[in-house]
Design an enzyme around this catalytic site. Structure first.
Site, PDB file in Angstrom:
ATOM      1  CG  ASP A   1      -0.320  -0.049   2.631  1.00  9.39           C
ATOM      2  OD1 ASP A   1       0.661  -0.459   2.746  1.00  9.39           O
ATOM      3  OD2 ASP A   1      -0.794   0.860   3.450  1.00  9.39           O
TER       4      ASP A   1
ATOM      5  CD  GLU B   1       4.034   1.225   7.080  1.00  5.70           C
ATOM      6  OE1 GLU B   1       4.551   1.595   8.041  1.00  5.70           O
ATOM      7  OE2 GLU B   1       3.473   1.893   6.090  1.00  5.70           O
TER       8      GLU B   1
END
Ligand code: BES
Ligand code: MN
Ligand code: MN
Length: 457
Positions: A86, A151
């Site tokens: 991400d 994250e």
């Protein structure tokens, strides 16, 4: 590993990485959930084509985890490789010289959101694995991959998975490639990361917005109330107005402070090339490294309230809110800090306002012991490929899952191939292609050396 791999495969690698980076896997925006899934399945497909017999897309709450295992070789050590697929939102968009999700090479640098944080580095690890098993050779040891897609917004899904299945981290070493060199030519391993307590502070002063002519002068203004409150959370010297946050801090060891003093550092250059500011803030009695790595911070990330559209609107806002965070250092516990922030906010709140604090995410600070022999092996790879062993430093950033990754005793090798001017989270994020190619060589060699060492041990 065949050292011609990189030269041979460079063009193909750039094409593949470009494909991965073109997926706008922005985890914090719900509108990009499908893109996060696409990035996860891109990674899974890649791991399958690299010959991993086990590749799983693990569904849970939020974005999926990608898990893969190389062909099992009994008697060989196992490395767990972590990364995240991400990325942060790309705004402000008009500051990009090329669109954030149309990866573009200029002057040997690849510009895209996620170029260095962390897709470019995840890609390095994929190719290091491919290089280590170049052709149809077996990879020399067992490699497990774990990739998360949250994250950048707190790491909840992976935390859940590893809480219920901690045996996934029962390995000989964990390799986290989500940081960077200390300076060009100087690789780094990290001995600590800061934690974080991210929250939203909301203020309400009336049931609805009011005409500022009819009521201005007597009615409280929520935005003004919020701004006054925020301004009291830190004083002019940079000291956070929550004493308990400092009382908990465990200061760095004398030896660590001494090592930081010996690091090459030029304040002027740091301001010109990295912060692009003409001053540095924070407690003057501490060095810049202490302020970055060993002291808590308080930052305001954004304020919403009132009228910000085109033109003018004469309004007294009834509500306003701010996104804030504290970075935390060893000794701090994020859930305690959240309570302390809440207490401070309630203490500072005027009686006419309804004020609340809501946690958005949090992570505890983490310290890593870098004495495991695996660090020597990594240094050997750095020496062979870039001619320089690593320096041990801390980082002010956070990676929430790192605590979990090491909780079963495996050494966590936190490193990376980024450079200080890569612009993580900023417009025009980039990665230097030479750093990518060196990364493929370094980690490929690391896998080989680790396998050799354990085999003769
Ligand atoms: N990779 C960074 C953290 C980092 C950068 C560590 C450089 C060491 C050196 C990571 O992706 C990151 O940005 N983390 C967030 C975590 C937060 C949103 C919970 C951060 O630090 O803001
Ligand atoms: Mn990252
Ligand atoms: Mn990041």
């Amino acid at each position: 590993m065949d050292q011609t791999f990189v030269d041979r495969e460079q063009d193909r690698m750039l094409k593949e990485l470009t494909e991965f980076l073109a997926i706008p896997s922005i985890s914090t925006l719900p509108s990009h959930a499908a893109d996060c899934r696409r990035a996860a399945s891109w990674a899974a497909t890649e791991l399958r084509s690299l010959g991993c017999p086990v590749v799983e897309i693990i569904e849970g709450e939020g974005n999926p985890i990608v898990w893969a295992e190389s062909p099992k070789i009994p008697g060989k050590p196992t490395v767990l490789v972590y990364g995240h697929y991400d990325v942060q939102p790309p705004d402000p968009l008009d500051e990009w010289h090329s669109p954030p999700f149309e990866p573009t090479v200029r002057d040997g640098k690849l510009y895209a959101r996620g170029a260095v944080d962390d897709k470019g580095q995840v890609y390095c690890l994929f190719k290091a694995y491919e290089a280590a098993r170049d052709g149809d050779r077996q990879p020399p040891l067992n490699i497990h991959f774990i990739l998360e897609g949250e994250e950048e917004c707190g790491g909840h899904a992976i935390e859940q998975l590893l809480t219920s299945e901690p045996e996934r981290t029962d390995v000989d070493a964990v390799l986290v490639c989500d940081a960077g060199y200390y300076a060009p030519g100087i690789p780094a391993v990290y001995t600590a990361l800061r934690g974080i307590c991210y929250a939203e502070i909301s203020v309400r002063t009336a049931l609805s917005d009011l005409h500022s002519g009819l009521y201005g002068g007597v009615a409280p203004n929520a935005l003004e109330t919020l701004v006054r409150l925020l301004s009291q959370l830190k004083d002019d010297t940079g000291k956070i107005n929550i004493p308990k946050v400092y009382k908990a801090v465990i200061p760095p060891a004398k030896s660590e402070l001494k090592a930081w003093k010996n690091l090459p550092f030029k304040k002027k250059q740091f301001m010109e090339e990295e912060t692009t500011t003409n001053t540095l803030t924070g407690l003057k009695e501490y060095s810049v490294f202490e302020r970055l790595w060993a002291l808590p911070t308080f930052d305001i990330h954004g304020i919403v309230g009132g009228f910000v559209g085109e033109g003018a609107k004469t309004v007294i806002p009834a509500q306003a809110s701010a996104k804030v965070s504290l970075r935390l250092v060893p000794g701090n516990v994020w859930e305690k800090v959240l309570k302390q922030l809440d207490n401070a906010v309630q203490r500072l709140a005027p009686e006419w306002a309804e004020v609340s604090v809501r946690a958005i995410h949090g992570a505890d600070p983490v310290q890593m012991d870098v004495s495991d022999p695996a660090f020597k092996v990594l240094d050997q790879a750095f020496i062979e490929v870039v001619g320089q062993k690593s320096v041990a430093v801390r980082s002010g950033g956070s990676i929430p899952v790192v605590t979990r990754l090491g909780s079963r005793g495996a050494p966590v090798l936190l490193t990376g191939v980024g450079l200080p001017d890569d612009g993580l989270h900023a417009p025009n994020e980039k990665i230097n292609l030479d750093q990518v190619w060196d990364g493929v060589r370094v980690f490929g060699r690391f896998f080989e050396l680790l396998a050799e060492r354990e085999a003769t041990a």
